[in-house]
Design an enzyme around this catalytic site. Structure first.
Site, PDB file in Angstrom:
ATOM      1  N   GLU A  51      47.007  38.046  37.813  1.00  0.00           N
ATOM      2  CA  GLU A  51      45.637  37.927  38.639  1.00  0.00           C
ATOM      3  C   GLU A  51      44.694  37.838  37.379  1.00  0.00           C
ATOM      4  O   GLU A  51      43.697  38.553  37.604  1.00  0.00           O
ATOM      5  CB  GLU A  51      45.458  39.034  39.381  1.00  0.00           C
ATOM      6  CG  GLU A  51      45.645  40.444  39.003  1.00  0.00           C
ATOM      7  CD  GLU A  51      45.263  41.525  40.076  1.00  0.00           C
ATOM      8  OE1 GLU A  51      44.792  42.418  39.671  1.00  0.00           O
ATOM      9  OE2 GLU A  51      45.784  41.309  41.350  1.00  0.00           O
ATOM     10  N   PRO A  52      44.455  36.803  36.759  1.00  0.00           N
ATOM     11  CA  PRO A  52      43.386  36.510  35.998  1.00  0.00           C
ATOM     12  C   PRO A  52      42.019  36.301  36.597  1.00  0.00           C
ATOM     13  O   PRO A  52      42.141  35.694  37.517  1.00  0.00           O
ATOM     14  CB  PRO A  52      43.665  35.158  35.059  1.00  0.00           C
ATOM     15  CG  PRO A  52      44.733  34.461  35.859  1.00  0.00           C
ATOM     16  CD  PRO A  52      45.397  35.616  36.589  1.00  0.00           C
ATOM     17  N   GLY A  53      40.958  36.726  35.978  1.00  0.00           N
ATOM     18  CA  GLY A  53      39.670  36.286  36.418  1.00  0.00           C
ATOM     19  C   GLY A  53      38.827  35.956  35.517  1.00  0.00           C
ATOM     20  O   GLY A  53      38.493  34.611  35.131  1.00  0.00           O
ATOM     21  N   TYR A  64      31.687  37.062  35.431  1.00  0.00           N
ATOM     22  CA  TYR A  64      30.932  38.461  35.498  1.00  0.00           C
ATOM     23  C   TYR A  64      29.456  38.118  35.000  1.00  0.00           C
ATOM     24  O   TYR A  64      29.108  39.195  34.373  1.00  0.00           O
ATOM     25  CB  TYR A  64      31.589  39.420  34.829  1.00  0.00           C
ATOM     26  CG  TYR A  64      33.143  39.760  35.336  1.00  0.00           C
ATOM     27  CD1 TYR A  64      33.274  40.451  36.743  1.00  0.00           C
ATOM     28  CD2 TYR A  64      34.274  39.207  34.715  1.00  0.00           C
ATOM     29  CE1 TYR A  64      34.387  40.692  37.146  1.00  0.00           C
ATOM     30  CE2 TYR A  64      35.334  39.294  35.345  1.00  0.00           C
ATOM     31  CZ  TYR A  64      35.695  40.209  36.631  1.00  0.00           C
ATOM     32  OH  TYR A  64      36.782  40.264  37.138  1.00  0.00           O
ATOM     33  N   GLY A 105      43.142  40.605  33.078  1.00  0.00           N
ATOM     34  CA  GLY A 105      42.449  41.431  32.307  1.00  0.00           C
ATOM     35  C   GLY A 105      42.802  40.747  30.825  1.00  0.00           C
ATOM     36  O   GLY A 105      42.557  41.614  29.761  1.00  0.00           O
ATOM     37  N   CYS A 137      11.201  43.527  32.863  1.00  0.00           N
ATOM     38  CA  CYS A 137      10.380  44.358  32.328  1.00  0.00           C
ATOM     39  C   CYS A 137      11.206  45.679  32.184  1.00  0.00           C
ATOM     40  O   CYS A 137      11.059  46.586  32.954  1.00  0.00           O
ATOM     41  CB  CYS A 137       9.210  44.839  33.120  1.00  0.00           C
ATOM     42  SG  CYS A 137       7.854  45.950  32.391  1.00  0.00           S
TER      43      CYS A 137
END
Length: 422
Positions: free
Chosen positions: A265-267, A375, A224, A339
């Site tokens: 645990e980086p993402g 993400y 995080g 839309c």
């Protein structure tokens, strides 16, 4: 270039050539940048050893997974499906940690193969004990603190369902004793804010959980780490945030005689700034002198849901289709092609549209949305408005552009759809 934000790893001529070769919208990832971020994570301060896990939900493309594997980075999987994906692309079972909200249906099979399990609730811990008595497990705790730029990215404290509430430690101990479970790791994760003081405090609490279980050899402090996507935002300095934690591990070793391995645990940190979304301006409209000027792109929330979910900001850079600089800067509300009233790339959390100062654009010009490596493609959908998934390209260190996900023809998307005929 007269726009406020700047391109991060691409050059303008690359934008035009990639758009011409592969079309838009198009995700482009930099192999060089990803490798550099891996090296930064692997240099995280530690006292007695370090394990880095990639939170693969950030971007599970197999080519990115291969870069992680080559660098010796392990995997944090958020579902059993991610586990299967990682196994399929060559990760050994023991290098994968399953940390999931939903209890996996293939639990016994996957853990039986050697996949590590991180129990995130009392129910999950009890189920592990029943199925694998006497075996090793990791336990995720909610330490009562969190950190995030919005509540939607804060995964600690009373508003979060992630992990076992810290006050339930006696119940955890009872289950561990009942099934003679070996707790080899304790884990916390506070969110995506990376407040250094909160992170330091959580490290202290996590080490207290490690103290409660003499068999613990690894302490995971999650990931995080804040990534500064915009020019006015700062990224987390891993050396700065890790420095005060290292002495805590040394003090623990001196007091308890256990040299614990640190795990992170980086993402987002590993891939966010390493990706760009190439788009084309499809239309320019306005709602009169008291309204807004809108820029419509050929990409939308089907490619990047973060602005709609979190009010997240991404740099938006105008690149003229025929070269040269924009004539001036203009304020635009930038919207997507879905839309849907919420398909706005420049909005506050809650949906209020805001303008973004950008280089003046014409229909057919390109807009590069930066910092979309995490993400975005991984959270995209090909169902809404039936748009096909956005193609992806990996920009190799040698300058070669390799197509790593093609855009499926629309009819191909529905080939497995089951039809019910009366």
């Amino acid at each position: 270039m007269t726009s406020i934000e700047k391109l991060k790893f691409l050059k303008e001529d690359q934008v035009r050539s990639l758009a011409n070769e592969f079309g838009t919208p198009l995700f482009v990832y930099s192999e060089k940048e990803i490798e550099q971020k891996c090296d930064e994570a692997l240099a995280f301060p530690n006292a007695f050893g370090l394990q880095v896990r990639y939170a693969m939900k950030a971007n599970p493309n197999s080519n990115i997974l291969q870069i992680m594997k080559k660098k010796g980075i392990l995997i944090d999987a958020s579902s059993e499906h991610e586990v299967v994906r990682a196994l399929h692309f060559g990760f050994k079972p023991e290098s994968i940690m399953l940390t999931s909200q939903e209890f996996p249906k293939a639990f016994a099979e996957l853990i039986g193969k050697g996949v590590k399990f991180n129990a995130c609730s009392l129910r999950q811990l009890e189920a592990f004990g029943k199925t694998f008595p006497g075996k090793s497990v990791s336990i995720r705790f909610n330490p009562g603190l969190g950190s995030g730029h919005t509540k939607k990215t804060d995964v600690g404290g009373v508003t979060s369902s992630f992990g076992i509430w810290h006050e339930k430690l006696p119940e955890v101990k009872a289950i561990v004793e009942k099934y003679k479970i070996i707790v080899e790791k304790v884990h916390t994760h506070i969110g995506s804010g990376s407040d250094p003081e909160v992170w330091k405090a959580v490290a202290k609490y996590t080490l207290e959980y490690a103290e409660a279980f003499p068999t613990v050899t690894v302490v995971s402090l999650g990931g995080g780490y804040k990534v500064g996507r915009m020019e006015d935002e700062k990224s987390t300095d891993l050396q700065k945030i890790g420095a005060p934690v290292k002495p805590q591990f040394e003090e623990f070793a001196a007091k308890h005689g256990r040299k614990l391995i640190l795990e992170i645990e980086p993402g987002t940190y590993l891939v966010a700034l390493c990706g760009a979304l190439l788009t084309t301006v499809d239309d320019l409209v306005d709602t009169g002198p008291k309204g807004f000027r809108f820029m419509k792109l050929d990409a939308g929330m089907d490619s990047n849901t973060r602005p709609s979910l979190y009010g997240a900001r991404h740099p938006l850079i105008t690149v003229k289709k025929d070269g040269g600089d924009p004539k001036s800067n203009q304020e635009y509300v930038v919207v997507g092609h879905c839309c849907e009233s919420g398909d706005v790339f420049t909005q506050k959390e809650g949906g209020e549209p805001v303008t973004r100062l950008m280089g003046e654009a014409e229909v057919g010009d390109h807009v590069v949305m930066e910092a979309v490596g995490a993400y975005c493609a991984g959270m995209s959908t090909k169902n809404y408005n039936s748009f096909p998934e956005t193609a992806e390209v990996l920009l190799r260190t040698n300058g070669e552009a390799k197509l790593i996900r093609k855009k499926e023809p629309v009819l191909e998307i529905f080939r497995n759809e089951i039809r019910v005929v009366e």
